[in-house]
Design a protein around this motif. Structure first.
Motif, PDB file in Angstrom:
ATOM      1  N   ALA A   1       0.860  -1.171   0.000  1.00  0.00           N
ATOM      2  CA  ALA A   1       0.000   0.000   0.000  1.00  0.00           C
ATOM      3  C   ALA A   1       0.905   1.232   0.000  1.00  0.00           C
TER       4      ALA A   1
ATOM      5  N   ASP B   1      -4.984   2.417   1.585  1.00  0.00           N
ATOM      6  CA  ASP B   1      -5.854   1.505   2.311  1.00  0.00           C
ATOM      7  C   ASP B   1      -6.009   0.148   1.624  1.00  0.00           C
TER       8      ASP B   1
ATOM      9  N   THR C   1      -5.789  -3.594   0.902  1.00  0.00           N
ATOM     10  CA  THR C   1      -5.626  -4.729   1.813  1.00  0.00           C
ATOM     11  C   THR C   1      -4.587  -5.704   1.264  1.00  0.00           C
ATOM     12  N   LEU C   2      -4.057  -6.535   2.136  1.00  0.00           N
ATOM     13  CA  LEU C   2      -3.074  -7.524   1.717  1.00  0.00           C
ATOM     14  C   LEU C   2      -3.749  -8.588   0.854  1.00  0.00           C
TER      15      LEU C   2
ATOM     16  N   HIS D   1      -5.049  -8.549  -5.984  1.00  0.00           N
ATOM     17  CA  HIS D   1      -5.972  -7.535  -6.491  1.00  0.00           C
ATOM     18  C   HIS D   1      -5.890  -7.499  -8.020  1.00  0.00           C
TER      19      HIS D   1
END
Length: 265
Positions: free
Chosen positions: A52, A105, A107-108, A111
């Motif tokens: 991020a 923001d 997330t792990l 994606h």
């Protein structure tokens, strides 16, 4: 049509996005990741792993020359910046290269980044993996100005890839500068930077400053860490000497004493 990866932009071009102060490092394009596409168009990410707040280089190909392009991360608009020009559009060859900033923001995990042309006739996508940011600690976190100018602060980061070259920057809410030199993460993935400001130079006064560390391609950005420089403590007031009677000396004459003086630097 394949093409050679272009040199990435100077980090100052997107300093406000990274730190609001700037991380001034030259970014380098790395190898591409396998892509998935819904048409003849294609999209790759270099690298395919980021944190991020990090960035990746996107290469899109096979679009209609001149078509406007829009990028999304998991269906949400993604901030991008072309390497050439100002518009998010395919060039004369139907290609596009630009940086994508991974949201703070994010997330792990895995994606999907997608790109679509204005008519939605060409769509392509690729996947990236968001990993944890390296952690950071600063010593001291609060420091008096005189001590700051004399000894500075030390920031230690953990969680980089062993052997990875890491760049540093310091700044406030309005600007930032590069801290030289870069450092290489040790076998445990840790790296340390010691910052001592120059009196009268940048970030050498009271205030709150932030230090950031990132891989040289800006894909891996460590957690932000800040420290505060405070005013020096006022000297304790001394008790005024009692009034002496007329004709009485306040003190005896001082006797000169020789002493050694040492210099460093």
């Amino acid at each position: 049509m394949s093409k050679t990866s272009s040199p990435r932009r100077e980090a100052a071009k997107r300093s406000s996005a990274l730190l609001a102060t700037g991380l001034v490092v030259t970014a380098l394009a790395l190898g591409g990741a396998a892509s998935a596409q819904a048409s003849s168009a294609s999209l790759t990410s270099s690298p395919a792993t980021a944190t991020a707040g990090g960035s990746v280089l996107l290469d899109a190909q096979g679009f209609t020359p001149g078509d406007a392009l829009s990028f999304e991360l998991d269906g949400t608009a993604l901030s991008t910046s072309p390497l050439v020009g100002k518009d998010e559009s395919a060039d004369a060859n139907g290609d596009y290269s630009g940086d994508a900033l991974i949201p703070e923001d994010a997330t792990l995990g895995t994606h999907t980044i997608s790109v679509t042309d204005a008519s939605s006739s060409d769509v392509a996508s690729t996947t990236i993996t968001v990993v944890a940011q390296p952690t950071a600690s600063v010593t001291p976190s609060t420091v008096a100005l005189a001590d700051y100018l004399a000894d500075g602060v030390t920031v230690t980061y953990s969680g980089f890839t062993p052997g990875e070259t890491v760049g540093f920057a310091i700044g406030d809410a309005a600007s930032g500068i590069r801290i030289s030199p870069d450092a290489v993460a040790d076998a445990a993935g840790s790296v340390t930077v010691h910052w001592v400001p120059q009196a009268g130079g940048s970030y050498s006064t009271e205030g709150t400053y932030e230090v950031i560390a990132a891989s040289t391609d800006l894909s891996i950005v460590a957690q932000r860490v800040s420290f505060t420089v405070t005013a020096d403590a006022a000297s304790d007031a001394t008790t005024a000497p009692a009034a002496a009677s007329a004709g009485t000396p306040l003190a005896t004459a001082a006797t000169p004493v020789a002493r050694a003086v040492s210099f460093t630097g």
